[in-house]
Design a protein around this motif. Sequence first.
Motif, short mmCIF file in Angstrom:
data_model
loop_
_atom_site.label_atom_id
_atom_site.label_comp_id
_atom_site.label_asym_id
_atom_site.label_seq_id
_atom_site.Cartn_x
_atom_site.Cartn_y
_atom_site.Cartn_z
N GLY A 71 -4.56 1.43 -7.77
CA GLY A 71 -4.90 2.22 -6.59
C GLY A 71 -6.18 2.99 -6.78
N THR B 114 -3.87 3.71 4.70
CA THR B 114 -3.62 2.27 4.58
C THR B 114 -4.02 1.70 3.22
N GLN B 115 -4.82 2.40 2.45
CA GLN B 115 -5.28 1.90 1.15
C GLN B 115 -4.25 2.18 0.06
N LYS B 116 -4.33 1.42 -1.02
CA LYS B 116 -3.52 1.72 -2.21
C LYS B 116 -4.14 2.93 -2.88
N ASN C 238 0.84 -1.19 0.00
CA ASN C 238 0.00 0.00 0.00
C ASN C 238 0.87 1.24 0.00
N LYS D 145 -12.00 1.58 1.38
CA LYS D 145 -12.43 1.23 0.01
C LYS D 145 -13.78 1.86 -0.33
#
Length: 160
Positions: free
Chosen positions: A91, A32-34, A2, A79
Amino acid sequence: MNGLKVICYEEEGERFNLQRVASFAYKRLNQTQKLAIEVAFISPEEIRSLNLEQRNIDSVTDVLSFPYLDGIRYKVLEKGDFSAFDEEEDGYMLGSICICLERAEEQAKEYAHSLEREVCYLTLHGILHCFGYDHITPKDEEEMTALAEEIMNGLNLKRN
């Protein structure tokens, strides 16, 4: 892995190591997300036209940001905050940033620091806007400036 991926088709992306700026900001903001963000270097004429079209200000500016999400300051993105995952960029698209390199060169001279520091600062400024920070009120400006300086110092891109 990530992170915040910088999409930049001009050589300046690598020349100024904008990925390093984005990665540091991503970690500092506890994401924390891509994620992915587009950075484009455009001419004074192009940025003036965009500034007029988007902000009704008829002048050349240094950086313009186009966040894709609203109301996300202080939020760890999930998400569900996004409409779609960009498979090509691997991403979630956070936004776009346009930088006028000529204006950055002028400002680097004006502030007596390197062009690298100026371009990295403008990129970071745009990234912070895309994460919901702004400088509309004095309190917001103080908060955004302090955060930007903290990140720039962490990157060892301090003011001279």
